[in-house]
Design an enzyme around this catalytic site. Structure first.
Site, PDB file in Angstrom:
ATOM      1  N   ASP A 242       4.412  -8.828   6.516  1.00  0.00           N
ATOM      2  CA  ASP A 242       4.782  -9.777   5.243  1.00  0.00           C
ATOM      3  C   ASP A 242       3.482 -10.372   4.810  1.00  0.00           C
ATOM      4  OD1 ASP A 242       7.490 -10.825   3.944  1.00  0.00           O
ATOM      5  OD2 ASP A 242       5.680 -12.627   4.177  1.00  0.00           O
TER       6      ASP A 242
ATOM      7  N   ALA B  72       0.775  -1.090  -0.064  1.00  0.00           N
ATOM      8  CA  ALA B  72       0.054   0.062   0.098  1.00  0.00           C
ATOM      9  C   ALA B  72       0.796   1.235   0.102  1.00  0.00           C
ATOM     10  CB  ALA B  72      -0.863  -0.026   1.296  1.00  0.00           C
TER      11      ALA B  72
ATOM     12  N   CYS C 179       3.465  -1.433 -12.766  1.00  0.00           N
ATOM     13  CA  CYS C 179       3.862  -0.288 -13.592  1.00  0.00           C
ATOM     14  C   CYS C 179       4.651  -0.956 -14.485  1.00  0.00           C
ATOM     15  CB  CYS C 179       4.057   0.850 -12.938  1.00  0.00           C
ATOM     16  SG  CYS C 179       5.321   0.796 -11.687  1.00  0.00           S
TER      17      CYS C 179
HETATM   18  N1  SAM Z   1      -0.152   0.709  -4.054  1.00  0.00           N
HETATM   19  C1  SAM Z   1       0.767   1.926  -3.926  1.00  0.00           C
HETATM   20  C2  SAM Z   1       0.358   3.198  -3.964  1.00  0.00           C
HETATM   21  O1  SAM Z   1      -0.558   3.290  -5.009  1.00  0.00           O
HETATM   22  O2  SAM Z   1       0.645   4.277  -3.649  1.00  0.00           O
HETATM   23  C3  SAM Z   1       2.334   1.641  -4.356  1.00  0.00           C
HETATM   24  C4  SAM Z   1       2.847   0.450  -4.228  1.00  0.00           C
HETATM   25  S1  SAM Z   1       4.330   0.218  -4.969  1.00  0.00           S
HETATM   26  C5  SAM Z   1       3.950  -0.225  -6.532  1.00  0.00           C
HETATM   27  C6  SAM Z   1       4.743  -1.379  -4.489  1.00  0.00           C
HETATM   28  C7  SAM Z   1       4.877  -1.628  -2.769  1.00  0.00           C
HETATM   29  O3  SAM Z   1       5.228  -2.738  -2.636  1.00  0.00           O
HETATM   30  C8  SAM Z   1       6.059  -0.951  -2.276  1.00  0.00           C
HETATM   31  O4  SAM Z   1       5.397  -0.081  -1.222  1.00  0.00           O
HETATM   32  C9  SAM Z   1       6.986  -1.728  -1.859  1.00  0.00           C
HETATM   33  O5  SAM Z   1       7.628  -1.094  -0.430  1.00  0.00           O
HETATM   34  C10 SAM Z   1       6.007  -3.123  -1.383  1.00  0.00           C
HETATM   35  N2  SAM Z   1       7.002  -4.281  -1.475  1.00  0.00           N
HETATM   36  C11 SAM Z   1       8.101  -4.454  -1.776  1.00  0.00           C
HETATM   37  N3  SAM Z   1       8.526  -5.619  -1.728  1.00  0.00           N
HETATM   38  C12 SAM Z   1       7.562  -6.377  -1.290  1.00  0.00           C
HETATM   39  C13 SAM Z   1       7.316  -7.819  -0.913  1.00  0.00           C
HETATM   40  N4  SAM Z   1       8.224  -8.709  -0.934  1.00  0.00           N
HETATM   41  N5  SAM Z   1       6.003  -7.987  -0.263  1.00  0.00           N
HETATM   42  C14 SAM Z   1       5.160  -7.109  -0.295  1.00  0.00           C
HETATM   43  N6  SAM Z   1       5.180  -5.757  -0.809  1.00  0.00           N
HETATM   44  C15 SAM Z   1       6.484  -5.491  -1.189  1.00  0.00           C
END
Ligand code: SAM
Length: 455
Positions: free
Chosen positions: A162, A112, A232
């Site tokens: 997680d 998020a 993205c």
């Molecule tokens: N949904 C957000 C928004 O609209 O503002 C953007 C999310 S961004 C595309 C992906 C997110 O996944 C980041 O906040 C990142 O920290 C998190 N992330 C990174 N590795 C991850 C993992 N192994 N499991 C879950 N989330 C993860």
């Protein structure tokens, strides 16, 4: 070929039917910046920003003619709008199409931070739903929490877990949004530096990670529930192939969405299961690169046992709440240490279930500290959509609003008509935070950690 976009990426995109790779490359070389914002439907403010056309697939969302310095605008800090990339706002169209607008459902935004999708989901779902906004990376949860606090709603729980933790809540959520971490090719126009980090090996790594995230958490979705999966990235391995994998491994069916041709969104289908996906290309629409697909869980999913817990009596006297909050029978208050939180009454029991299995950073709105039989109001209360509208307040001009946001000392004369005590500082009728007016000075209660330093 482009001088700066990776050749391997362009080569693969060229294989797509009707893909105009010259226009695609050209858009990146021009490097136009598109700015868009989405208004908070619960905070009505007259913005001092020139709004251009509406974003066609999302309500209350607009393109801007130029990018203002948002940190200079007090209404940005007050949560009147969120600056969000336009393609991502397609989630609004999805939620509406699924018939979930203003529904009473439990939703999870699994990845998020910083909160763009969460503020959108919350705005579309409205008061009756519960949203769990989760971010696994500890250093990114703070910004998520801040953005949700600014948004001002009480029906959000921010967690720091997680994805695997959600398997402890099987069959709990009706809607799950996975905006997955990805190789980021869709953001190359906005952030050309990211190009250096792109490689086919990284695409593979991201695809494996996306599968792991989904595999570890997907059981938390109820049978009949919807999964919105987005990235993205332009890479099939992170997009259509993931939809195929979900359909194949977990018994999901694909949901087709209605599109308006004028939007320029490219519908695609996965190779194996013909799952519907939607591609956003910057040369075809006003937005950055984005991919999204919607899947419905059709297989039977066991659910966790919902043991009823005894409702606890609130330790906060009703009168104390009535002094600060708009009357609302759908709210309940609970104490966490000295902190008083408000939360939707209908999800009181849910909060206990969530607490048992998740690390909760914040639940509902923390309205202040209950100390010595009185409430020390919090900054979140000032930004809450439920704060009483007839509390002591002082409207201030832009220069004073900015002094307040810098946490400067404010001139006592500004508050000459207010009288001593807690007072809301308002700009264009919107609350920015608290001051305490004393006989000979004013204490500025804007949070130190949110202080605007470069103003
Ligand atoms: N949904 C957000 C928004 O609209 O503002 C953007 C999310 S961004 C595309 C992906 C997110 O996944 C980041 O906040 C990142 O920290 C998190 N992330 C990174 N590795 C991850 C993992 N192994 N499991 C879950 N989330 C993860």
């Amino acid at each position: 070929m482009s001088n700066f976009l990776p050749n391997e990426l362009i080569d693969r995109l060229r294989k797509e039917q009707d893909f105009d790779h010259e226009a695609f490359v050209d858009t990146h070389e021009k490097g136009d910046r598109i700015t868009s914002i989405r208004l908070n439907p619960r905070k009505h403010a007259l913005l001092d920003i020139a709004l251009l056309d509406p974003v066609p697939w999302c309500s209350k969302a607009y393109y801007l003619g130029e990018r203002p310095v948002f940190t200079l605008d007090p209404l940005y800090h007050a949560g009147c709008y969120y600056v969000q990339e336009a393609s991502s706002m397609f989630l609004g169209h999805i939620i509406r199409t699924l018939g979930l607008e203003n529904a009473a459902i439990r939703a999870l935004d699994l990845c998020a931070a910083p909160g763009g999708k969460s503020t959108l989901i919350n705005a579309y779902l409205g008061d009756k739903s519960l949203l769990v906004s989760n971010e696994v990376i500890k250093t990114r949860v703070g910004i998520l929490e801040d953005n949700m606090n600014r948004w001002g709603m009480h029906n959000v729980v921010v967690t720091n877990n997680d994805p695997s933790s959600f398997s402890r809540l099987p069959g709990y959520f009706d809607l799950m949004v996975v905006d997955a971490p990805c190789s980021g090719s869709g953001m190359f126009r906005k952030d050309p530096d990211a190009i250096d980090e792109w490689s086919l090996a990284n695409v593979k790594l991201c695809s494996d990670r996306q599968k792991r995230i989904l595999a570890e958490s997907i059981s938390t979705l109820v049978t009949g529930g919807y999964l919105i999966y987005s990235t993205c990235s332009y890479s099939t391995e992170e997009n259509e192939d993931i939809l195929d994998w979900i359909a194949h491994e977990y018994g999901f069916s694909s949901v087709e969405l209605p599109l308006d041709d004028s939007w320029g969104i490219q519908p695609t289908q996965s190779s194996e299961m013909s799952a519907h996906g939607y591609r956003f290309y910057p040369h075809q629409l006003q937005g950055e690169g984005f991919f999204v697909g919607v899947m419905k869980k059709t297989e039977a999913q066991e659910t966790f046992s919902r043991k009823k817990a005894k409702p606890e009596k609130s330790a906060v006297p009703k009168q104390a709440l009535a002094d600060w909050l708009l009357p609302n029978a759908a709210l309940y208050a609970f104490m966490h240490g000295d902190d008083v939180h408000i939360f939707p009454k209908r999800y009181e029991e849910d909060l206990k279930w969530l607490q048992r299995v998740l690390y909760i950073r914040n639940a509902g709105t923390n309205i202040g500290k209950w100390i010595g039989r009185e409430l020390l109001p919090s900054h979140e209360l000032a930004l809450s959509v439920f704060v009483k509208s007839d509390l002591k307040s002082q409207e201030v001009p832009l220069s004073v609003a900015q002094e307040f946001l810098r946490k400067d000392n404010l001139d006592r004369d500004i508050f000459v008509d207010v009288g001593n005590g807690w007072c809301l500082v308002r700009y264009y009728g919107v609350n920015l935070g608290w001051v305490k007016v004393l006989a000979n000075r004013v204490n500025n209660y804007y949070p130190k950690e949110s202080r605007i330093v470069h103003l």
